[in-house]
Design a protein around this motif. Structure first.
Motif, PDB file in Angstrom:
ATOM      1  N   VAL A   1       0.838  -1.208   0.000  1.00 16.54           N
ATOM      2  CA  VAL A   1       0.000   0.000   0.000  1.00 16.54           C
ATOM      3  C   VAL A   1       0.867   1.251   0.000  1.00 16.54           C
ATOM      4  O   VAL A   1       0.604   2.213  -0.731  1.00 16.54           O
ATOM      5  CB  VAL A   1      -0.951  -0.009   1.205  1.00 16.54           C
ATOM      6  CG1 VAL A   1      -1.652   1.347   1.349  1.00 16.54           C
ATOM      7  CG2 VAL A   1      -1.983  -1.119   1.066  1.00 16.54           C
ATOM      8  N   ARG A   2       1.936   1.226   0.798  1.00 17.48           N
ATOM      9  CA  ARG A   2       2.804   2.411   0.869  1.00 17.48           C
ATOM     10  C   ARG A   2       3.493   2.677  -0.466  1.00 17.48           C
ATOM     11  O   ARG A   2       3.574   3.821  -0.920  1.00 17.48           O
ATOM     12  CB  ARG A   2       3.869   2.213   1.962  1.00 17.48           C
ATOM     13  CG  ARG A   2       3.321   2.185   3.375  1.00 17.48           C
ATOM     14  CD  ARG A   2       4.441   2.347   4.397  1.00 17.48           C
ATOM     15  NE  ARG A   2       5.454   1.308   4.325  1.00 17.48           N
ATOM     16  CZ  ARG A   2       5.411   0.161   4.974  1.00 17.48           C
ATOM     17  NH1 ARG A   2       4.350  -0.142   5.731  1.00 17.48           N
ATOM     18  NH2 ARG A   2       6.399  -0.718   4.879  1.00 17.48           N
ATOM     19  N   VAL A   3       3.978   1.623  -1.115  1.00 14.09           N
ATOM     20  CA  VAL A   3       4.686   1.800  -2.385  1.00 14.09           C
ATOM     21  C   VAL A   3       3.736   2.226  -3.493  1.00 14.09           C
ATOM     22  O   VAL A   3       4.073   3.069  -4.332  1.00 14.09           O
ATOM     23  CB  VAL A   3       5.418   0.499  -2.770  1.00 14.09           C
ATOM     24  CG1 VAL A   3       5.992   0.608  -4.188  1.00 14.09           C
ATOM     25  CG2 VAL A   3       6.546   0.195  -1.775  1.00 14.09           C
ATOM     26  N   ARG A   4       2.530   1.679  -3.494  1.00 18.28           N
ATOM     27  CA  ARG A   4       1.609   1.886  -4.613  1.00 18.28           C
ATOM     28  C   ARG A   4       0.645   3.058  -4.400  1.00 18.28           C
ATOM     29  O   ARG A   4      -0.235   3.287  -5.226  1.00 18.28           O
ATOM     30  CB  ARG A   4       0.808   0.601  -4.869  1.00 18.28           C
ATOM     31  CG  ARG A   4       1.662  -0.578  -5.289  1.00 18.28           C
ATOM     32  CD  ARG A   4       0.850  -1.811  -5.656  1.00 18.28           C
ATOM     33  NE  ARG A   4       0.033  -2.298  -4.555  1.00 18.28           N
ATOM     34  CZ  ARG A   4      -1.300  -2.262  -4.537  1.00 18.28           C
ATOM     35  NH1 ARG A   4      -1.975  -1.761  -5.567  1.00 18.28           N
ATOM     36  NH2 ARG A   4      -1.963  -2.728  -3.490  1.00 18.28           N
ATOM     37  N   ARG A   5       0.822   3.808  -3.341  1.00 16.70           N
ATOM     38  CA  ARG A   5      -0.145   4.879  -3.045  1.00 16.70           C
ATOM     39  C   ARG A   5      -0.152   5.982  -4.090  1.00 16.70           C
ATOM     40  O   ARG A   5      -1.131   6.742  -4.207  1.00 16.70           O
ATOM     41  CB  ARG A   5       0.127   5.471  -1.666  1.00 16.70           C
ATOM     42  CG  ARG A   5       1.450   6.182  -1.531  1.00 16.70           C
ATOM     43  CD  ARG A   5       1.640   6.785  -0.134  1.00 16.70           C
ATOM     44  NE  ARG A   5       1.230   5.889   0.929  1.00 16.70           N
ATOM     45  CZ  ARG A   5       1.642   5.983   2.198  1.00 16.70           C
ATOM     46  NH1 ARG A   5       2.485   6.946   2.542  1.00 16.70           N
ATOM     47  NH2 ARG A   5       1.213   5.141   3.094  1.00 16.70           N
ATOM     48  N   ARG A   6       0.910   6.074  -4.904  1.00 18.31           N
ATOM     49  CA  ARG A   6       0.905   7.112  -5.937  1.00 18.31           C
ATOM     50  C   ARG A   6       0.085   6.692  -7.156  1.00 18.31           C
ATOM     51  O   ARG A   6       0.012   7.435  -8.137  1.00 18.31           O
ATOM     52  CB  ARG A   6       2.326   7.488  -6.341  1.00 18.31           C
ATOM     53  CG  ARG A   6       3.105   6.452  -7.130  1.00 18.31           C
ATOM     54  CD  ARG A   6       4.555   6.870  -7.230  1.00 18.31           C
ATOM     55  NE  ARG A   6       5.361   5.997  -8.065  1.00 18.31           N
ATOM     56  CZ  ARG A   6       5.758   6.291  -9.298  1.00 18.31           C
ATOM     57  NH1 ARG A   6       5.397   7.443  -9.845  1.00 18.31           N
ATOM     58  NH2 ARG A   6       6.523   5.466  -9.979  1.00 18.31           N
ATOM     59  N   TRP A   7      -0.516   5.511  -7.071  1.00 14.50           N
ATOM     60  CA  TRP A   7      -1.399   5.045  -8.146  1.00 14.50           C
ATOM     61  C   TRP A   7      -2.794   4.798  -7.545  1.00 14.50           C
ATOM     62  O   TRP A   7      -3.268   3.670  -7.479  1.00 14.50           O
ATOM     63  CB  TRP A   7      -0.855   3.746  -8.758  1.00 14.50           C
ATOM     64  CG  TRP A   7       0.587   3.782  -9.140  1.00 14.50           C
ATOM     65  CD1 TRP A   7       1.637   3.271  -8.447  1.00 14.50           C
ATOM     66  CD2 TRP A   7       1.144   4.369 -10.314  1.00 14.50           C
ATOM     67  NE1 TRP A   7       2.818   3.494  -9.106  1.00 14.50           N
ATOM     68  CE2 TRP A   7       2.554   4.168 -10.266  1.00 14.50           C
ATOM     69  CE3 TRP A   7       0.597   5.046 -11.410  1.00 14.50           C
ATOM     70  CZ2 TRP A   7       3.404   4.625 -11.261  1.00 14.50           C
ATOM     71  CZ3 TRP A   7       1.452   5.506 -12.402  1.00 14.50           C
ATOM     72  CH2 TRP A   7       2.830   5.288 -12.321  1.00 14.50           C
ATOM     73  N   PRO A   8      -3.480   5.840  -7.111  1.00 16.78           N
ATOM     74  CA  PRO A   8      -4.756   5.647  -6.400  1.00 16.78           C
ATOM     75  C   PRO A   8      -5.857   5.009  -7.235  1.00 16.78           C
ATOM     76  O   PRO A   8      -6.801   4.422  -6.684  1.00 16.78           O
ATOM     77  CB  PRO A   8      -5.147   7.076  -5.983  1.00 16.78           C
ATOM     78  CG  PRO A   8      -4.435   7.972  -6.956  1.00 16.78           C
ATOM     79  CD  PRO A   8      -3.132   7.278  -7.248  1.00 16.78           C
ATOM     80  N   ASP A   9      -5.747   5.110  -8.536  1.00 17.52           N
ATOM     81  CA  ASP A   9      -6.788   4.541  -9.394  1.00 17.52           C
ATOM     82  C   ASP A   9      -6.375   3.220 -10.028  1.00 17.52           C
ATOM     83  O   ASP A   9      -7.025   2.745 -10.969  1.00 17.52           O
ATOM     84  CB  ASP A   9      -7.145   5.540 -10.503  1.00 17.52           C
ATOM     85  CG  ASP A   9      -7.692   6.849  -9.946  1.00 17.52           C
ATOM     86  OD1 ASP A   9      -8.456   6.800  -8.966  1.00 17.52           O
ATOM     87  OD2 ASP A   9      -7.324   7.926 -10.473  1.00 17.52           O
ATOM     88  N   ALA A  10      -5.303   2.625  -9.505  1.00 13.05           N
ATOM     89  CA  ALA A  10      -4.794   1.378 -10.087  1.00 13.05           C
ATOM     90  C   ALA A  10      -5.810   0.248  -9.927  1.00 13.05           C
ATOM     91  O   ALA A  10      -6.545   0.172  -8.938  1.00 13.05           O
ATOM     92  CB  ALA A  10      -3.480   1.001  -9.415  1.00 13.05           C
ATOM     93  N   ALA A  11      -5.834  -0.626 -10.914  1.00 13.19           N
ATOM     94  CA  ALA A  11      -6.779  -1.750 -10.901  1.00 13.19           C
ATOM     95  C   ALA A  11      -6.417  -2.760  -9.820  1.00 13.19           C
ATOM     96  O   ALA A  11      -5.246  -2.931  -9.478  1.00 13.19           O
ATOM     97  CB  ALA A  11      -6.783  -2.432 -12.264  1.00 13.19           C
ATOM     98  N   ASP A  12      -7.430  -3.428  -9.290  1.00 11.57           N
ATOM     99  CA  ASP A  12      -7.224  -4.484  -8.307  1.00 11.57           C
ATOM    100  C   ASP A  12      -7.667  -5.814  -8.918  1.00 11.57           C
ATOM    101  O   ASP A  12      -8.855  -6.093  -9.057  1.00 11.57           O
ATOM    102  CB  ASP A  12      -8.016  -4.195  -7.038  1.00 11.57           C
ATOM    103  CG  ASP A  12      -7.716  -5.203  -5.921  1.00 11.57           C
ATOM    104  OD1 ASP A  12      -6.973  -6.174  -6.191  1.00 11.57           O
ATOM    105  OD2 ASP A  12      -8.215  -5.017  -4.803  1.00 11.57           O
ATOM    106  N   HIS A  13      -6.663  -6.626  -9.310  1.00 11.65           N
ATOM    107  CA  HIS A  13      -6.934  -7.946  -9.880  1.00 11.65           C
ATOM    108  C   HIS A  13      -6.548  -9.044  -8.905  1.00 11.65           C
ATOM    109  O   HIS A  13      -6.313 -10.190  -9.313  1.00 11.65           O
ATOM    110  CB  HIS A  13      -6.156  -8.124 -11.187  1.00 11.65           C
ATOM    111  CG  HIS A  13      -6.504  -7.141 -12.265  1.00 11.65           C
ATOM    112  ND1 HIS A  13      -7.778  -7.008 -12.743  1.00 11.65           N
ATOM    113  CD2 HIS A  13      -5.742  -6.249 -12.954  1.00 11.65           C
ATOM    114  CE1 HIS A  13      -7.798  -6.079 -13.703  1.00 11.65           C
ATOM    115  NE2 HIS A  13      -6.576  -5.602 -13.836  1.00 11.65           N
TER     116      HIS A  13
END
Length: 261
Positions: free
Chosen positions: A162-174
């Motif tokens: 979550v910390r690393v990917r927080r700059r992609w708030p609209d990223a898909a969740d597969h």
């Protein structure tokens, strides 16, 4: 020769533990069915593989995918102090210890990535605890509550993701989706593919920047031209099981499989 304690396999420092102690099947790419505890038919008396250079050609691709994360040499040289199953006659116990050690070493690999990319005091403490366990005697290792350790590490990895990917708030969740055989398109930067079934999926040319691939099944997945340089929690066995080429970009700490063209 790699020293015990490292997290990449070094067969020259191991007693061929994976070739003897682990079960495998022809359906999984190992040529024949073999129960645990029986030496592989290709194993030589010096603990070397008789077909190591031609495994895929001879119908044993599963061996080229497997990675023990250094557990083999740790069990051989540290846990059992250089005394082989050939001398000690303890194949069953050593097999059980190897299973525990491999899981602990895989967790160390992921916690090391957390330390590099999103340091966290709790993750560092968990790593120290696990590293201490890897130096323990067989009795201690076999008494480890792996479920408890795995659950703790899983939570720490999820928080780091979550910390690393927080700059992609609209990223898909597969996460955990069945995407086997499908063509995956769209923006995959920062997406979660945790536990996703990607067997034979087509990810050709995909940008997987900071995508979380923890536990994703990449067997036969097309990664030609894909960018995985900063993907999260990608391991060598996942890469070995996939299909890539010279244009596939991998993290610096992972090796390009020899069978990729």
């Amino acid at each position: 020769m790699a020293a015990p304690g490292t997290l990449k396999s070094d067969c020259s420092s191991c007693f061929a533990l994976c070739c003897v102690l682990l079960p495998f099947s022809a359906d999984a790419g190992f040529g024949v069915d073999k129960p645990n505890g029986r030496p592989c038919l290709n194993l030589l008396d010096d603990d070397r593989c008789g077909i190591h250079t031609t495994l895929r050609e001879d119908g044993w691709p599963g061996c080229t995918v497997f990675e023990c994360f250094g557990a083999g040499q740790q069990v051989s040289q540290v846990t059992y102090a250089g005394v082989s199953w050939r001398e000690a006659g303890n194949r069953g116990e050593m097999g059980a210890v190897l299973t525990v050690m491999r899981l602990l070493h895989e967790m160390l690999v992921h916690l090391d990535e957390v330390a590099r990319r999103s340091p966290d005091d709790d993750a560092a403490a968990a790593r120290r605890r696990i590293e201490t366990l890897t130096a323990a005697d067989p009795e201690t290792l076999l008494a480890v509550d792996l479920d408890e350790v795995h659950d703790q590490v899983g939570r720490l990895l999820a928080h780091a993701s979550v910390r690393v990917r927080r700059r992609w708030p609209d990223a898909a969740d597969h996460s955990r989706r069945d995407l086997a055989g499908k063509r995956i398109t769209g923006d995959l930067r920062g997406c979660s593919l945790r536990g996703a079934l990607l067997i034979g999926a087509d990810l050709t040319g995909c940008d997987l920047t900071e995508a979380d691939l923890l536990g994703a099944d990449l067997r036969g997945a097309e990664l030609r031209g894909a960018d995985l340089a900063s993907s999260l929690f990608l391991t060598q066995p996942q890469v070995n099981a996939a299909v890539g080429d010279g244009a596939t970009v991998l993290p610096d700490d992972l090796a390009r499989p020899g069978h990729w063209t």
